[in-house]
Design an enzyme around this catalytic site. Sequence first.
Site, mmCIF file in Angstrom:
data_model
loop_
_atom_site.group_PDB
_atom_site.id
_atom_site.type_symbol
_atom_site.label_atom_id
_atom_site.label_comp_id
_atom_site.label_asym_id
_atom_site.label_seq_id
_atom_site.Cartn_x
_atom_site.Cartn_y
_atom_site.Cartn_z
ATOM 1 N N LYS A 85 54.104 49.941 -2.579
ATOM 2 C CA LYS A 85 52.880 49.234 -2.216
ATOM 3 C C LYS A 85 52.931 48.893 -0.740
ATOM 4 C CE LYS A 85 53.944 45.575 -1.103
ATOM 5 N NZ LYS A 85 54.890 45.056 -0.079
ATOM 6 N N TYR A 142 50.096 41.026 -3.110
ATOM 7 C CA TYR A 142 50.585 40.447 -4.371
ATOM 8 C C TYR A 142 49.566 39.457 -4.941
ATOM 9 C CZ TYR A 142 55.238 42.423 -3.699
ATOM 10 O OH TYR A 142 56.295 43.286 -3.557
HETATM 11 P P1 NAD Z 1 62.503 49.304 6.256
HETATM 12 O O1 NAD Z 1 62.060 49.239 7.671
HETATM 13 O O2 NAD Z 1 63.701 48.528 5.843
HETATM 14 O O3 NAD Z 1 62.729 50.807 5.817
HETATM 15 C C1 NAD Z 1 61.810 51.818 6.140
HETATM 16 C C2 NAD Z 1 62.525 53.145 6.171
HETATM 17 O O4 NAD Z 1 61.598 54.149 6.582
HETATM 18 C C3 NAD Z 1 63.691 53.172 7.164
HETATM 19 O O5 NAD Z 1 64.805 53.782 6.577
HETATM 20 C C4 NAD Z 1 63.163 54.009 8.311
HETATM 21 O O6 NAD Z 1 64.188 54.727 8.978
HETATM 22 C C5 NAD Z 1 62.212 54.949 7.581
HETATM 23 N N1 NAD Z 1 61.198 55.543 8.463
HETATM 24 C C6 NAD Z 1 60.768 56.802 8.366
HETATM 25 N N2 NAD Z 1 59.872 57.080 9.316
HETATM 26 C C7 NAD Z 1 59.718 55.960 10.025
HETATM 27 C C8 NAD Z 1 58.923 55.622 11.149
HETATM 28 N N3 NAD Z 1 58.082 56.517 11.725
HETATM 29 N N4 NAD Z 1 58.998 54.365 11.625
HETATM 30 C C9 NAD Z 1 59.798 53.457 11.057
HETATM 31 N N5 NAD Z 1 60.597 53.721 9.986
HETATM 32 C C10 NAD Z 1 60.553 54.966 9.478
HETATM 33 O O7 NAD Z 1 61.227 48.863 5.386
HETATM 34 P P2 NAD Z 1 61.232 48.440 3.853
HETATM 35 O O8 NAD Z 1 61.290 46.966 3.757
HETATM 36 O O9 NAD Z 1 62.233 49.234 3.122
HETATM 37 O O10 NAD Z 1 59.726 48.855 3.419
HETATM 38 C C11 NAD Z 1 59.390 50.189 3.128
HETATM 39 C C12 NAD Z 1 58.203 50.200 2.140
HETATM 40 O O11 NAD Z 1 58.583 49.519 0.949
HETATM 41 C C13 NAD Z 1 56.940 49.507 2.630
HETATM 42 O O12 NAD Z 1 55.794 50.206 2.187
HETATM 43 C C14 NAD Z 1 56.993 48.147 1.962
HETATM 44 O O13 NAD Z 1 55.719 47.566 1.747
HETATM 45 C C15 NAD Z 1 57.661 48.478 0.653
HETATM 46 N N6 NAD Z 1 58.414 47.345 0.082
HETATM 47 C C16 NAD Z 1 58.165 46.991 -1.208
HETATM 48 C C17 NAD Z 1 58.840 45.933 -1.775
HETATM 49 C C18 NAD Z 1 58.605 45.572 -3.210
HETATM 50 O O14 NAD Z 1 59.089 44.540 -3.649
HETATM 51 N N7 NAD Z 1 57.890 46.375 -3.975
HETATM 52 C C19 NAD Z 1 59.762 45.214 -1.025
HETATM 53 C C20 NAD Z 1 60.006 45.609 0.289
HETATM 54 C C21 NAD Z 1 59.313 46.678 0.835
#
Ligand code: NAD
Length: 372
Positions: free
Chosen positions: A138, A223
């Site tokens: 999401k 949420y």
């Molecule tokens: P994060 O920044 O920790 O991880 C993102 C990943 O994407 C990294 O490994 C990064 O290297 C990669 N990536 C690939 N291309 C990229 C670019 N062009 N720029 C930046 N990063 C790039 O983020 P996250 O917290 O893991 O969030 C990722 C997704 O997961 C989002 O859509 C977020 O909304 C979702 N999320 C959902 C929940 C949940 O509880 N359902 C919790 C956290 C995050």
Amino acid sequence: MSSRRNFLQKITASAIALQIPDFVLGAPEDASPQEPYEGPVLRVAIMGLGSYGNRVAGAMQSSQKAKLVGAISGTPSKLRDWQSKYGIPEKNCYNYENFDALKDNPDIDAVYIITPNALHKDQAIRVANAGKHVICEKPMSINAKDGQAMIDACKKNNVKLLVGYRMHFEPKTLEIIRRRKEGELGKVLFFQGLCGFIIGDPTQWRLKKELAGGGAMMDIGIYAINGARYMIGEEPIWVTAQETKTNPEKFKPGVDETIQFQLGFPSGAVASCLSTYSLNNLDRFFLNGDKGFAEMLPSTGYGPIKARTNKGELDYPHVTHQTVQMDEMAGIILEGKKPIVPVDGEEGLKDLKIIDAIFLAVKTGKKVPLKL
Ligand code: NAD
């Protein structure tokens, strides 16, 4: 007696009658060990090995029906780490340039996209074109038009599209939904959803419109939107919204810091919600009907979720959300199981339509009608 056994004794009879899903009940602590699972297993590759990707990978180690077998990342060292940590073979590792080759890999069934929001659309379409099922975090994408394109691509390729709505499998959430459906709260007229946290590092992608598609609303406000819909059990027909910005340096144009919004439902129920990147300890749902109320505090964090109604506290055991989510999603994809609250692309699209309307309401100051 353990609270788990207490809980099981209390609810087993009614659970059978009410079809509470297996994962809510699980096995009692003193039961003989469960038979090893021998049913179908969903073989999953995770795309995006960041903070949440790591959480899902860890949780999936305890899933019975979903197995982590592949990884997609732009960073070779992360792929090497995951290979040794999770036993992922080299042939199941891809980068963002070559993952279309998934189409020639019969050992991967689905890709779970866990990258910045604005990348979801193109990545999902490429995964679908490679003939693999898509599970996408999401928000499903950054606007309804992109969401629709993802749905169309998955339909065209005859693959499933699911959105990572982990709360849709959370036992206390489902129990409150059940009680509302059974009429325990009477006629529901009000929902309040408060969702927020103080965001740190001002340079992160979550504060860049081109990668996040917005600010707090896309990330955490969603949420409250989603919760309003599953808690009230209707689809909203209008929205009003107001934005407040206290730090325009950190929250650039198009990146919302705080938005208050209101949703109106066909029955006359209203939802009053707050989405913010500037307050901690904001994770509360409150549902009120003419016979009773339900409160969840915290309501959407990783848990333990706490919930009570006017009749008392719900003492369901904590489950790791992502473990249960992956087991249930495997059931949906492989066995056609129907979740109590949908997690498909249409569900994700509804939230995106509401977000589009919230942004329009902020811009125009007008009540925006919704047709979901
Ligand atoms: P994060 O920044 O920790 O991880 C993102 C990943 O994407 C990294 O490994 C990064 O290297 C990669 N990536 C690939 N291309 C990229 C670019 N062009 N720029 C930046 N990063 C790039 O983020 P996250 O917290 O893991 O969030 C990722 C997704 O997961 C989002 O859509 C977020 O909304 C979702 N999320 C959902 C929940 C949940 O509880 N359902 C919790 C956290 C995050």
